[in-house]
Design a protein around this motif. Structure first.
Motif, PDB file in Angstrom:
ATOM      1  N   ASP A  24       0.750  -1.116  -0.064  1.00 44.08           N
ATOM      2  CA  ASP A  24      -0.067   0.018  -0.025  1.00 44.08           C
ATOM      3  C   ASP A  24       0.997   1.352  -0.072  1.00 44.08           C
ATOM      4  N   SER A  25       2.038   1.170   0.833  1.00 42.21           N
ATOM      5  CA  SER A  25       2.805   2.689   0.928  1.00 42.21           C
ATOM      6  C   SER A  25       3.968   2.417   0.421  1.00 42.21           C
ATOM      7  N   GLY A  26       4.804   1.290   0.198  1.00 44.55           N
ATOM      8  CA  GLY A  26       6.206   1.335  -0.170  1.00 44.55           C
ATOM      9  C   GLY A  26       7.117   1.337   1.206  1.00 44.55           C
ATOM     10  N   THR A  77       3.080   4.863  10.527  1.00 46.46           N
ATOM     11  CA  THR A  77       3.888   6.123   9.930  1.00 46.46           C
ATOM     12  C   THR A  77       4.564   6.665  10.986  1.00 46.46           C
ATOM     13  N   THR A  78       5.690   7.444  10.791  1.00 43.13           N
ATOM     14  CA  THR A  78       6.357   8.238  11.665  1.00 43.13           C
ATOM     15  C   THR A  78       6.416   9.494  11.381  1.00 43.13           C
ATOM     16  N   ASN A  79       5.843  10.404  12.225  1.00 44.91           N
ATOM     17  CA  ASN A  79       5.385  11.696  11.802  1.00 44.91           C
ATOM     18  C   ASN A  79       6.249  13.048  12.356  1.00 44.91           C
ATOM     19  N   VAL A  80       7.602  12.627  12.669  1.00 44.89           N
ATOM     20  CA  VAL A  80       8.353  13.764  13.518  1.00 44.89           C
ATOM     21  C   VAL A  80       8.584  14.785  12.429  1.00 44.89           C
ATOM     22  N   THR A  81       8.367  15.811  12.874  1.00 41.53           N
ATOM     23  CA  THR A  81       8.733  17.002  11.772  1.00 41.53           C
ATOM     24  C   THR A  81       8.804  18.252  12.857  1.00 41.53           C
ATOM     25  N   ALA A  82       9.211  19.408  12.276  1.00 39.19           N
ATOM     26  CA  ALA A  82       9.641  20.508  12.956  1.00 39.19           C
ATOM     27  C   ALA A  82       9.397  21.810  12.001  1.00 39.19           C
ATOM     28  N   PHE A  84      10.821  24.646  10.071  1.00 43.51           N
ATOM     29  CA  PHE A  84      12.115  24.970   9.369  1.00 43.51           C
ATOM     30  C   PHE A  84      13.225  24.090   9.699  1.00 43.51           C
ATOM     31  N   ARG A  85      13.007  22.779   9.707  1.00 36.94           N
ATOM     32  CA  ARG A  85      13.634  21.727   9.800  1.00 36.94           C
ATOM     33  C   ARG A  85      14.587  21.673   8.704  1.00 36.94           C
ATOM     34  N   GLU A  86      15.966  21.379   9.134  1.00 34.18           N
ATOM     35  CA  GLU A  86      17.084  21.620   7.926  1.00 34.18           C
ATOM     36  C   GLU A  86      17.277  23.266   7.337  1.00 34.18           C
ATOM     37  N   ALA A 116       5.588  17.084  -0.092  1.00 36.05           N
ATOM     38  CA  ALA A 116       4.897  15.722  -0.575  1.00 36.05           C
ATOM     39  C   ALA A 116       4.650  14.693   0.638  1.00 36.05           C
ATOM     40  N   ALA A 117       5.251  14.977   1.763  1.00 33.52           N
ATOM     41  CA  ALA A 117       4.851  14.191   3.067  1.00 33.52           C
ATOM     42  C   ALA A 117       4.729  15.165   4.218  1.00 33.52           C
ATOM     43  N   CYS A 118       3.907  15.899   4.285  1.00 37.27           N
ATOM     44  CA  CYS A 118       3.532  17.050   5.189  1.00 37.27           C
ATOM     45  C   CYS A 118       3.739  16.988   6.634  1.00 37.27           C
ATOM     46  N   GLU A 122       4.243  21.407   9.785  1.00 38.84           N
ATOM     47  CA  GLU A 122       5.294  22.180   9.973  1.00 38.84           C
ATOM     48  C   GLU A 122       6.134  22.493   8.725  1.00 38.84           C
ATOM     49  N   GLU A 123       6.397  21.630   7.764  1.00 43.31           N
ATOM     50  CA  GLU A 123       7.259  21.903   6.747  1.00 43.31           C
ATOM     51  C   GLU A 123       6.410  22.735   5.648  1.00 43.31           C
ATOM     52  N   PRO A 124       5.200  22.476   5.465  1.00 41.68           N
ATOM     53  CA  PRO A 124       4.287  23.345   4.378  1.00 41.68           C
ATOM     54  C   PRO A 124       4.136  24.535   4.981  1.00 41.68           C
ATOM     55  N   THR A 148       0.476  17.461   1.381  1.00 39.66           N
ATOM     56  CA  THR A 148      -0.206  16.301   1.089  1.00 39.66           C
ATOM     57  C   THR A 148       0.659  14.997   2.065  1.00 39.66           C
ATOM     58  N   ASP A 149       0.061  14.097   2.432  1.00 37.49           N
ATOM     59  CA  ASP A 149       0.426  13.085   3.451  1.00 37.49           C
ATOM     60  C   ASP A 149      -0.433  11.910   3.061  1.00 37.49           C
ATOM     61  N   ILE A 150       0.026  10.755   3.244  1.00 31.67           N
ATOM     62  CA  ILE A 150      -0.549   9.425   3.335  1.00 31.67           C
ATOM     63  C   ILE A 150      -1.703   9.293   4.352  1.00 31.67           C
ATOM     64  N   ASP A 151      -1.298  10.070   5.516  1.00 29.26           N
ATOM     65  CA  ASP A 151      -1.958   9.819   7.080  1.00 29.26           C
ATOM     66  C   ASP A 151      -3.080  11.068   6.867  1.00 29.26           C
ATOM     67  N   LEU A 202      -2.744  12.101   0.236  1.00 26.02           N
ATOM     68  CA  LEU A 202      -2.251  11.527  -1.036  1.00 26.02           C
ATOM     69  C   LEU A 202      -0.949  10.303  -0.897  1.00 26.02           C
ATOM     70  N   ASN A 203      -1.057   9.092  -1.395  1.00 22.60           N
ATOM     71  CA  ASN A 203      -0.169   8.308  -1.363  1.00 22.60           C
ATOM     72  C   ASN A 203       0.725   8.319  -2.298  1.00 22.60           C
ATOM     73  N   LEU A 204       2.015   8.588  -2.076  1.00 18.99           N
ATOM     74  CA  LEU A 204       3.225   8.710  -2.934  1.00 18.99           C
ATOM     75  C   LEU A 204       3.431   7.567  -3.658  1.00 18.99           C
ATOM     76  N   HIS A 205       2.820   6.467  -3.008  1.00 18.98           N
ATOM     77  CA  HIS A 205       3.041   5.093  -3.735  1.00 18.98           C
ATOM     78  C   HIS A 205       1.922   4.779  -4.901  1.00 18.98           C
ATOM     79  N   CYS A 219      10.439  16.595  -0.459  1.00 18.69           N
ATOM     80  CA  CYS A 219       9.850  15.180  -0.019  1.00 18.69           C
ATOM     81  C   CYS A 219      10.988  14.759   0.972  1.00 18.69           C
ATOM     82  N   ARG A 220      10.769  15.274   2.195  1.00 13.10           N
ATOM     83  CA  ARG A 220      11.984  14.943   3.248  1.00 13.10           C
ATOM     84  C   ARG A 220      11.524  13.750   4.180  1.00 13.10           C
ATOM     85  N   ASN A 221      12.642  13.179   4.527  1.00 17.81           N
ATOM     86  CA  ASN A 221      12.433  12.173   5.571  1.00 17.81           C
ATOM     87  C   ASN A 221      11.377  11.334   5.201  1.00 17.81           C
ATOM     88  N   VAL A 222      11.084  10.877   4.066  1.00 17.32           N
ATOM     89  CA  VAL A 222      10.048   9.713   4.010  1.00 17.32           C
ATOM     90  C   VAL A 222      10.659   8.598   3.109  1.00 17.32           C
TER      91      VAL A 222
HETATM   92  C1  LIG Z   1       9.206  11.622   9.348  1.00 10.72           C
HETATM   93  S1  LIG Z   1       7.857  12.483   8.794  1.00 10.72           S
HETATM   94  C2  LIG Z   1       8.469  13.752   7.864  1.00 10.72           C
HETATM   95  C3  LIG Z   1       7.852  15.025   7.484  1.00 10.72           C
HETATM   96  C4  LIG Z   1       8.331  16.249   6.808  1.00 10.72           C
HETATM   97  N1  LIG Z   1       8.693  15.848   5.500  1.00 10.72           N
HETATM   98  C5  LIG Z   1       9.736  16.499   7.579  1.00 10.72           C
HETATM   99  O1  LIG Z   1      10.920  16.337   7.043  1.00 10.72           O
HETATM  100  O2  LIG Z   1       9.713  17.257   8.703  1.00 10.72           O
HETATM  101  C6  LIG Z   1       7.280  11.365   7.120  1.00 10.72           C
HETATM  102  C7  LIG Z   1       5.902  11.415   6.776  1.00 10.72           C
HETATM  103  O3  LIG Z   1       5.940  10.592   5.573  1.00 10.72           O
HETATM  104  C8  LIG Z   1       4.625  10.288   5.462  1.00 10.72           C
HETATM  105  N2  LIG Z   1       4.453   9.150   4.575  1.00 10.72           N
HETATM  106  C9  LIG Z   1       4.973   7.997   4.509  1.00 10.72           C
HETATM  107  N3  LIG Z   1       4.630   7.151   3.765  1.00 10.72           N
HETATM  108  C10 LIG Z   1       4.181   7.749   2.684  1.00 10.72           C
HETATM  109  C11 LIG Z   1       3.506   7.375   1.353  1.00 10.72           C
HETATM  110  N4  LIG Z   1       3.389   6.367   0.703  1.00 10.72           N
HETATM  111  N5  LIG Z   1       2.907   8.629   0.876  1.00 10.72           N
HETATM  112  C12 LIG Z   1       2.816   9.744   1.555  1.00 10.72           C
HETATM  113  N6  LIG Z   1       3.272  10.144   2.847  1.00 10.72           N
HETATM  114  C13 LIG Z   1       4.156   9.066   3.211  1.00 10.72           C
HETATM  115  C14 LIG Z   1       4.158   9.870   6.912  1.00 10.72           C
HETATM  116  O4  LIG Z   1       2.713   9.774   7.233  1.00 10.72           O
HETATM  117  C15 LIG Z   1       4.962  10.949   7.518  1.00 10.72           C
HETATM  118  O5  LIG Z   1       4.061  12.026   7.938  1.00 10.72           O
END
Ligand SMILES: C[S@@+](CC[C@H](N)C(=O)[O-])C[C@H]1O[C@@H](n2cnc3c(N)ncnc32)[C@H](O)[C@@H]1O
Length: 281
Positions: A24-26, A77-82, A84-86, A116-118, A122-124, A148-151, A202-205, A219-222
């Motif tokens: 479903d998600s990769g 899913t792991t949702n850690v974010t902040a 102005f991260r990086e 793309a994985a918001c 905090e990121e958008p 967008t995010d899958i979650d 939105l599911n990137l997969h 598209c960071r940390n996904v």
């Molecule tokens: C660690 S967070 C990163 C958030 C932000 N991009 C950042 O760097 O701070 C990873 C995000 O990727 C999302 N994610 C995981 N698999 C995904 C997929 N197949 N499609 C879209 N989002 C996905 C998770 O739901 C989660 O919110």
């Protein structure tokens, strides 16, 4: 008093769930994540009134299982974010990326930035803050930030635009007072930011519903959670989805690899530009 022990997930059931998550998600779940998955899913079993994982696996594989698969993805899913991260990415956005895009927008062009994985937003919002500070009259032009995010839980949170004291802790106080209003113990984004943003699950997969191209993709940390094939395919899809000269920002521990790397050149740390074609914007 008899205390019921939580249901446990056998290795075979874990493999079934991990395959569904991957298809479903990769996202790859190794056996080492079995305990974590169980801890996160036990709540779902309680909500559904199920006493064991066999019934949960059957539900997920049934035609009625689609909605529960979304809940399961939300749980894994792991949702850690902040904000102005990086932060070097936001420096590059302000100094290098935005000036020509603002010029293009002022001339009537369409400008699209995509987180793309918001996660919880905090990121958008950091992207939108950077835009608004560089382009205060943005509302008069065709510039949007898509988040967008899958979650679905995270997308709803992002769209609500309400952040705790903890979430805004690292944010520059000047930005905090300029772009947020106090709402009790929390902070709410001001309409000027929200108006330039759109939110969607939105599911990137899976298939993407876009009719147009993007100028910037974050598209960071996904992809760190994806296997190599899913990751390389995603890079190729980003190459197709970006305008020539468009920018791709990825996470600090991620690298662009596979066939798509030929379409990009590295311009800063984990910051890539799609090679310009004959018709740059
Ligand atoms: C660690 S967070 C990163 C958030 C932000 N991009 C950042 O760097 O701070 C990873 C995000 O990727 C999302 N994610 C995981 N698999 C995904 C997929 N197949 N499609 C879209 N989002 C996905 C998770 O739901 C989660 O919110």
């Amino acid at each position: 008093m008899l205390v019921e022990s939580p249901p446990s997930l056998t290795s075979e059931q874990f493999s079934r769930l991990a395959k569904i998550v991957h298809d479903d998600s990769g996202i790859v779940l190794t056996e080492a994540k079995r305990g974590l998955l169980m801890a996160r899913l036990n709540r779902r079993l309680r909500v559904l009134g199920l006493s064991e994982y066999g019934a949960y696996c059957t539900l997920l594989s049934s035609p009625e299982g689609d909605e529960e698969r979304r809940h399961m993805l939300s749980a894994v899913t792991t949702n850690v974010t902040a904000f102005f991260r990086e932060d070097h990415h936001f420096d590059a956005l302000t100094r290098q990326v935005l000036p020509p895009l603002i010029e293009a927008a002022r001339k009537g062009g369409r400008v699209r930035l995509w987180s793309a994985a918001c996660s919880s937003g905090e990121e958008p919002y950091s992207i939108a803050i950077s835009v608004l500070e560089a382009f205060p009259d943005v509302a008069r032009y065709d510039l949007l930030v898509l988040a967008t995010d899958i979650d679905p839980v995270m997308v709803a949170k992002a769209e609500a635009g309400i952040f705790t004291e903890d979430a805004v802790q690292g944010l520059d106080p000047a930005k905090l007072s300029k772009h947020f209003t106090r709402a009790g113990n929390a902070y709410e984004v001001r309409p000027a930011l929200r108006n330039m943003m759109r939110f969607a699950e939105l599911n990137l997969h899976k298939d993407w519903p876009f009719s147009g191209q993007f100028d910037v993709i974050f598209c960071r940390n996904v992809v760190i959670y994806f296997d190599g094939n899913a990751r390389r395919l995603l890079w190729q899809r980003f190459a197709t989805q970006l305008n020539s000269g468009g920018h791709l920002f990825i996470g600090h521990s991620e690298r662009l690899d596979g066939p798509a790397s030929a379409a990009f050149r590295l311009t800063g740390p984990t910051h890539y530009i799609k090679a310009a074609s004959d018709t740059p914007r």
